[in-house]
Enzyme design. Sequence first.
Site, PDB file in Angstrom:
ATOM      1  N   CYS A   1      50.466  60.507  33.301  1.00  0.00           N
ATOM      2  CA  CYS A   1      51.844  60.977  33.476  1.00  0.00           C
ATOM      3  C   CYS A   1      52.091  62.269  32.708  1.00  0.00           C
ATOM      4  O   CYS A   1      53.225  62.557  32.301  1.00  0.00           O
ATOM      5  CB  CYS A   1      52.829  59.905  33.038  1.00  0.00           C
ATOM      6  SG  CYS A   1      52.845  58.490  34.137  1.00  0.00           S
ATOM      7  N   GLY A   2      51.038  63.040  32.466  1.00  0.00           N
ATOM      8  CA  GLY A   2      51.217  64.362  31.870  1.00  0.00           C
ATOM      9  C   GLY A   2      51.155  64.387  30.353  1.00  0.00           C
ATOM     10  O   GLY A   2      51.614  65.346  29.729  1.00  0.00           O
ATOM     11  N   LYS A   3      50.551  63.360  29.749  1.00  0.00           N
ATOM     12  CA  LYS A   3      50.544  63.289  28.285  1.00  0.00           C
ATOM     13  C   LYS A   3      49.639  64.378  27.673  1.00  0.00           C
ATOM     14  O   LYS A   3      50.096  65.170  26.847  1.00  0.00           O
ATOM     15  CB  LYS A   3      50.043  61.894  27.899  1.00  0.00           C
ATOM     16  CG  LYS A   3      50.206  61.535  26.459  1.00  0.00           C
ATOM     17  CD  LYS A   3      50.011  60.031  26.334  1.00  0.00           C
ATOM     18  CE  LYS A   3      49.748  59.612  24.922  1.00  0.00           C
ATOM     19  NZ  LYS A   3      48.732  58.565  24.839  1.00  0.00           N
TER      20      LYS A   3
ATOM     21  N   ARG B   1      37.149  61.842  34.255  1.00  0.00           N
ATOM     22  CA  ARG B   1      37.606  62.260  32.922  1.00  0.00           C
ATOM     23  C   ARG B   1      36.682  63.293  32.304  1.00  0.00           C
ATOM     24  O   ARG B   1      35.572  63.529  32.769  1.00  0.00           O
ATOM     25  CB  ARG B   1      37.645  61.030  32.014  1.00  0.00           C
ATOM     26  CG  ARG B   1      38.574  59.923  32.507  1.00  0.00           C
ATOM     27  CD  ARG B   1      39.772  59.802  31.655  1.00  0.00           C
ATOM     28  NE  ARG B   1      40.763  58.871  32.163  1.00  0.00           N
ATOM     29  CZ  ARG B   1      41.888  58.613  31.526  1.00  0.00           C
ATOM     30  NH1 ARG B   1      42.171  59.193  30.391  1.00  0.00           N
ATOM     31  NH2 ARG B   1      42.763  57.778  32.033  1.00  0.00           N
TER      32      ARG B   1
ATOM     33  N   LYS C   1      41.282  52.007  23.173  1.00  0.00           N
ATOM     34  CA  LYS C   1      42.378  51.078  23.416  1.00  0.00           C
ATOM     35  C   LYS C   1      42.120  49.700  22.809  1.00  0.00           C
ATOM     36  O   LYS C   1      43.036  48.904  22.645  1.00  0.00           O
ATOM     37  CB  LYS C   1      42.645  50.988  24.914  1.00  0.00           C
ATOM     38  CG  LYS C   1      43.190  52.293  25.482  1.00  0.00           C
ATOM     39  CD  LYS C   1      44.350  52.751  24.663  1.00  0.00           C
ATOM     40  CE  LYS C   1      45.106  53.960  25.122  1.00  0.00           C
ATOM     41  NZ  LYS C   1      44.493  55.016  25.838  1.00  0.00           N
TER      42      LYS C   1
ATOM     43  N   ARG D   1      40.739  51.127  33.208  1.00  0.00           N
ATOM     44  CA  ARG D   1      40.907  49.952  32.367  1.00  0.00           C
ATOM     45  C   ARG D   1      41.063  48.718  33.236  1.00  0.00           C
ATOM     46  O   ARG D   1      41.822  48.714  34.199  1.00  0.00           O
ATOM     47  CB  ARG D   1      42.127  50.119  31.456  1.00  0.00           C
ATOM     48  CG  ARG D   1      41.772  50.886  30.191  1.00  0.00           C
ATOM     49  CD  ARG D   1      42.889  50.868  29.190  1.00  0.00           C
ATOM     50  NE  ARG D   1      43.847  51.917  29.452  1.00  0.00           N
ATOM     51  CZ  ARG D   1      45.113  51.710  29.788  1.00  0.00           C
ATOM     52  NH1 ARG D   1      45.589  50.477  29.895  1.00  0.00           N
ATOM     53  NH2 ARG D   1      45.911  52.722  30.001  1.00  0.00           N
TER      54      ARG D   1
HETATM   55  C1  SPV Z   1      44.806  55.855  29.030  1.00  0.00           C
HETATM   56  O1  SPV Z   1      44.536  55.358  30.128  1.00  0.00           O
HETATM   57  O2  SPV Z   1      45.926  55.755  28.502  1.00  0.00           O
HETATM   58  C2  SPV Z   1      43.778  56.611  28.314  1.00  0.00           C
HETATM   59  C3  SPV Z   1      42.415  56.465  28.721  1.00  0.00           C
HETATM   60  O3  SPV Z   1      44.081  57.264  27.366  1.00  0.00           O
HETATM   61  S1  SPV Z   1      41.801  54.903  28.377  1.00  0.00           S
HETATM   62  O4  SPV Z   1      40.723  55.078  27.425  1.00  0.00           O
HETATM   63  O5  SPV Z   1      41.318  54.382  29.614  1.00  0.00           O
HETATM   64  O6  SPV Z   1      42.844  54.094  27.817  1.00  0.00           O
HETATM   65 MN    MN Z   2      46.011  56.623  26.618  1.00  0.00          MN
END
Ligand code: SPV
Ligand code: MN
Length: 625
Positions: free
Chosen positions: A274-276, A389, A230, A84
């Site tokens: 972070c392990g989500k 990913r 997002k 991002r």
């Molecule tokens: C994150 O970075 O929190 C994600 C992947 O879930 S993204 O689509 O890059 O936000």
């Molecule tokens: Mn995310």
Amino acid sequence: MEVIDNNNLEKLNALNNSYVLKIVNEFVTLCKPSKVTVITDSKKDIDYVRDKAVELGEEARLGLKGHTIHYDGFSTMANHDQARDKENTQVLVPKGELDSYPWINTMEREKGLKEILEIMDGCMKGHECVIRFFCLGPKNSEFSILALQLTDSFYVAHSEDLLYRAGYEEFKSLNGTDNFFYFIHSSGALIGDPPVTKNIDKRRIYIDLKEGRVLSVNNQYAGNSLGLKKLALRLAIYKANNEDWLAEHYFIMGIHPKGKNRISYFCGAFPSACGKTSTAMLPGQTIVGDDIAYLRVCQDGYAHAVNIERGIFGIIKDVNAKDDPLIFTALTTPRETIFSNVLVKKGIPYWIGDGRSIPDDGFNFSGNWNKGNKDKDGKEIPHAHPNARYTIRIEELDNADPNLHNPEGVPVHGIFYGGRDSDTMPPVVESLDWEHGVFLGVSIESETTSATLGTEGVRTQQPMANLDFMVVPLGKYVENHQKFGNRLENCPKVFATNYFLKNKEGKYLNGILDKLCWVVWAEGRTNDDFEVIKTPIGFIPEFSDLKTLFKQYLDKDYKEEDYIEQFSIRPKRLLEKLDRIEAMYKKEKEVSQFFWNLLNGQKIALMKLQNEYNMEEISPLLLKR
Ligand code: SPV
Ligand code: MN
């Protein structure tokens, strides 16, 4: 619009929605694609998107059936479109509001629109533009919001098919209203084979709250390009906080304790990497979603949550048979899967920490790669990108929860908040009550990772792992959470987790799968199965319960010395953390009094503890009285 033929125009007209036509007309005229294709919910249309992504070289087939590879960009590690891009993501606000959001980038709306519309002029030249319709949330659900996407990236359109529910038919039920979000995306001019964005310097992601839309150009990474991820989360946070519900960066999972005939649903917010996803995909449990949830107060007195997605866009680094067995199996069996930015050799994808031996060469995010290759800054290029990913559908997984598509969502019994914290918080803490839970959530700190561009390992504040998407004043967001819980008869219990605690030598104190024990302990607490030890920062587990859980779930002998090391209370570090939190929230114009009361109360309690024991680390056994 001569670029759209009659067949496609008919598909648009069938929606009977003049707003859709207006948007399409405006952006097709601006972006100037050579062809426009409308994708309905039919198999034929969806197959077209998938095949076209391969035909155009945006994806390439791999050895296993359904597997493809996509690359977001080829460059040095520093400026890839591989994460991002916070710097070029701007929320467009009226001039007077420019100072209201100290945590995110804001730009004056008129100025931002002028800039991005100029960049978008002709950005789809020579490209085919697809128009897609989605439903964020289950169909026929009061939780859900419809979304329109225009993009000239078939990778984006294909990813969205794996990740979101098709919504062309749902759009018909709008009865011509403009009650939907919309997203215009273009990869912009392309270069190379596979084709990637050429003008990265003109990458822009502008969020227009007033219109409920996002304009995104010159990028491909899903967190920047896929409107529904997002970008839609930001629009939803704005909407939710001006109504009476929550839009959160939450996973949703069903926890199934052994030997008990029950299931409890938990949400969890963790900053990226972070392990989500690994929590939501823990063995023996079921997954509803791994990234974004909408929550509403329901008639049974519980908050209910829906996953707005139906797939996973997960970090692949460190997914291996030992630590993430369910994800590893999903990624190494035939199914529709898009890998991104990994190493490929002879049709097999390899990633960092996959537990296999790494080939010495292949094709990766730097192009043709050989072991030892260096980037232009002289840094060795790893075989796969750390933010590489995978994209898959949840419903195909054996651990998919049966309520994934339930229009009523699932009742939330508990919420986890987790950060990446090497030295302060214990592995799991239960909040003293709902408001203290909100406090724990909004005081998450985390060390930065490769999921956003920039330096890794810097301690940052991550309230509810949502700060990157915070399009309302933070104080208002905190207050909305507080009020949301106070409206519930059956309030979720709240837990703070930390999987990343290290000893003084820098070694992690927990194994990756240990989180299963924290999770089932928390579930047990929502059913009064375990006693707790009260500390100023919340309730912590008793040693004997954890010992039983480690044996039962991981066949591990959990030692008292490990418990003491992990669950000791560190007043000095905790007080330093509170100082950082205080400094952060002082920058906000208005923060509810309950927050300051809690902060001050915690400070006093920790100082008292510090004076009483005069130790850097206070053993939980001393606190058990
Ligand atoms: C994150 O970075 O929190 C994600 C992947 O879930 S993204 O689509 O890059 O936000
Ligand atoms: Mn995310």
